[in-house]
Design a protein around this motif. Structure first.
Motif, short mmCIF file in Angstrom:
data_model
loop_
_atom_site.label_atom_id
_atom_site.label_comp_id
_atom_site.label_asym_id
_atom_site.label_seq_id
_atom_site.Cartn_x
_atom_site.Cartn_y
_atom_site.Cartn_z
N ALA A 134 15.49 -8.86 7.76
CA ALA A 134 16.25 -7.73 8.31
C ALA A 134 17.74 -8.05 8.39
O ALA A 134 18.57 -7.15 8.24
N ASP A 135 18.08 -9.33 8.61
CA ASP A 135 19.48 -9.73 8.66
C ASP A 135 20.19 -9.50 7.33
O ASP A 135 21.42 -9.39 7.28
N LEU A 136 19.41 -9.44 6.26
CA LEU A 136 19.97 -9.21 4.92
C LEU A 136 19.65 -7.82 4.40
O LEU A 136 19.84 -7.55 3.21
N ASP A 137 19.14 -6.96 5.25
CA ASP A 137 18.72 -5.62 4.86
C ASP A 137 17.69 -5.65 3.73
O ASP A 137 17.74 -4.84 2.80
N VAL A 138 16.75 -6.59 3.83
CA VAL A 138 15.67 -6.72 2.85
C VAL A 138 14.39 -6.21 3.51
O VAL A 138 14.12 -6.50 4.67
N ALA A 139 13.61 -5.46 2.75
CA ALA A 139 12.37 -4.88 3.27
C ALA A 139 11.41 -5.98 3.72
O ALA A 139 11.41 -7.08 3.18
N PRO A 140 10.59 -5.66 4.72
CA PRO A 140 9.59 -6.64 5.17
C PRO A 140 8.55 -6.90 4.07
O PRO A 140 8.45 -6.14 3.10
N ARG A 141 7.80 -7.96 4.25
CA ARG A 141 6.76 -8.31 3.28
C ARG A 141 5.72 -7.20 3.19
O ARG A 141 5.40 -6.56 4.17
N ASN A 142 5.15 -7.08 1.98
CA ASN A 142 4.08 -6.13 1.77
C ASN A 142 2.73 -6.78 2.03
O ASN A 142 2.58 -8.00 1.91
N CYS A 143 1.75 -5.95 2.34
CA CYS A 143 0.37 -6.38 2.53
C CYS A 143 -0.18 -6.95 1.21
O CYS A 143 0.19 -6.48 0.14
N LEU A 144 -1.05 -7.92 1.32
CA LEU A 144 -1.68 -8.51 0.14
C LEU A 144 -2.63 -7.54 -0.56
O LEU A 144 -2.89 -7.66 -1.75
N ILE A 145 -3.14 -6.58 0.18
CA ILE A 145 -4.16 -5.69 -0.35
C ILE A 145 -3.58 -4.35 -0.83
O ILE A 145 -3.78 -3.94 -1.96
N CYS A 146 -2.84 -3.67 0.06
CA CYS A 146 -2.46 -2.28 -0.24
C CYS A 146 -0.97 -2.09 -0.47
O CYS A 146 -0.54 -0.99 -0.77
N ARG A 147 -0.18 -3.10 -0.32
CA ARG A 147 1.26 -3.06 -0.55
C ARG A 147 2.05 -2.26 0.48
O ARG A 147 3.22 -2.01 0.30
N GLU A 148 1.41 -1.83 1.55
CA GLU A 148 2.13 -1.26 2.69
C GLU A 148 2.79 -2.43 3.43
O GLU A 148 2.46 -3.59 3.18
N PRO A 149 3.71 -2.17 4.36
CA PRO A 149 4.28 -3.28 5.12
C PRO A 149 3.17 -4.09 5.80
O PRO A 149 2.28 -3.53 6.45
N ALA A 150 3.19 -5.40 5.61
CA ALA A 150 2.12 -6.27 6.11
C ALA A 150 1.94 -6.15 7.61
O ALA A 150 0.80 -6.10 8.10
N LEU A 151 3.03 -6.10 8.35
CA LEU A 151 2.93 -6.03 9.81
C LEU A 151 2.20 -4.76 10.26
O LEU A 151 1.41 -4.80 11.21
N ALA A 152 2.43 -3.65 9.58
CA ALA A 152 1.75 -2.40 9.92
C ALA A 152 0.24 -2.53 9.69
O ALA A 152 -0.56 -2.07 10.49
N CYS A 153 -0.13 -3.19 8.59
CA CYS A 153 -1.56 -3.38 8.31
C CYS A 153 -2.20 -4.31 9.32
O CYS A 153 -3.32 -4.08 9.76
N ILE A 154 -1.49 -5.37 9.70
CA ILE A 154 -2.01 -6.31 10.69
C ILE A 154 -2.25 -5.59 12.01
O ILE A 154 -3.32 -5.70 12.61
N ARG A 155 -1.25 -4.86 12.45
CA ARG A 155 -1.35 -4.15 13.73
C ARG A 155 -2.46 -3.10 13.73
O ARG A 155 -3.13 -2.90 14.73
N ALA A 156 -2.65 -2.44 12.60
CA ALA A 156 -3.67 -1.40 12.50
C ALA A 156 -5.05 -1.97 12.18
O ALA A 156 -6.04 -1.24 12.25
N GLY A 157 -5.12 -3.25 11.81
CA GLY A 157 -6.40 -3.86 11.45
C GLY A 157 -7.02 -3.20 10.22
O GLY A 157 -8.24 -3.04 10.15
N ARG A 158 -6.20 -2.85 9.24
CA ARG A 158 -6.68 -2.12 8.06
C ARG A 158 -7.59 -2.93 7.16
O ARG A 158 -8.39 -2.36 6.42
#
Length: 164
Positions: A123-147
């Protein structure tokens, strides 16, 4: 090992790594890098982890000129700390490039700290967060949602490592 015991072991390893980091700052070096692995599930050590770490270490050292400050292996897997004369922002950009160079690079964790020990994030470099290994959505969102299940994520990680 029970899930509680595994969680406690991983948290204790994380705490020990933080204690080690805390001893390194402040430093005259503009940046310090911790290379570790970002493996889902309980399999954090073993031949696959060692192969991924060795590949990541070669890629990181080829990208930046640094010297090892510490190395170790714990419940979270292998890790190493490097100091470099490059600026923290430069090193973070190099780290993101290394992580993106190959699909398995997504499983590396390159934490970059400035001379005072402040962590430099995407975020300090205005770079997008990591994507999920499975669905390519933001990884943190998938972790929090337990997808995705831990087993599903671990299988995806093993496939990426095996393709190295």
């Amino acid at each position: 090992m029970s899930s509680d015991a595994l969680r406690n072991s991983l948290l204790a390893a994380r705490d020990r790594r933080q204690e080690l980091l805390d001893t390194l700052f402040p430093t005259p070096f503009p940046a310090t890098v911790m290379l570790s692995l970002n493996l889902p599930g309980g399999e954090k050590t073993g031949a696959r982890a060692d192969r991924l770490f060795a590949w990541g270490e070669r890629a990181l050292l080829a990208a930046m000129n640094g010297s090892a400050a510490a190395r170790g292996h714990d419940a979270l897997g292998p890790f190493a700390l490097y100091r470099t004369r490059l600026l923290a922002t430069q090193v973070k950009r190099l780290g993101i490039a290394v992580e993106g160079a190959y699909p398995a690079g997504r499983l590396l964790d390159l934490d970059v700290y400035d001379h005072a020990g402040n962590q430099m994030g995407r975020a300090d470099l205005d770079v997008a967060p990591r994507n999920c290994l499975i669905c390519r959505e933001p990884a943190l969102a998938c972790i929090r949602a337990g997808r995705h299940s831990s087993d599903e994520l671990a299988r995806a990680a093993r496939a990426l490592i095996d393709a190295l």
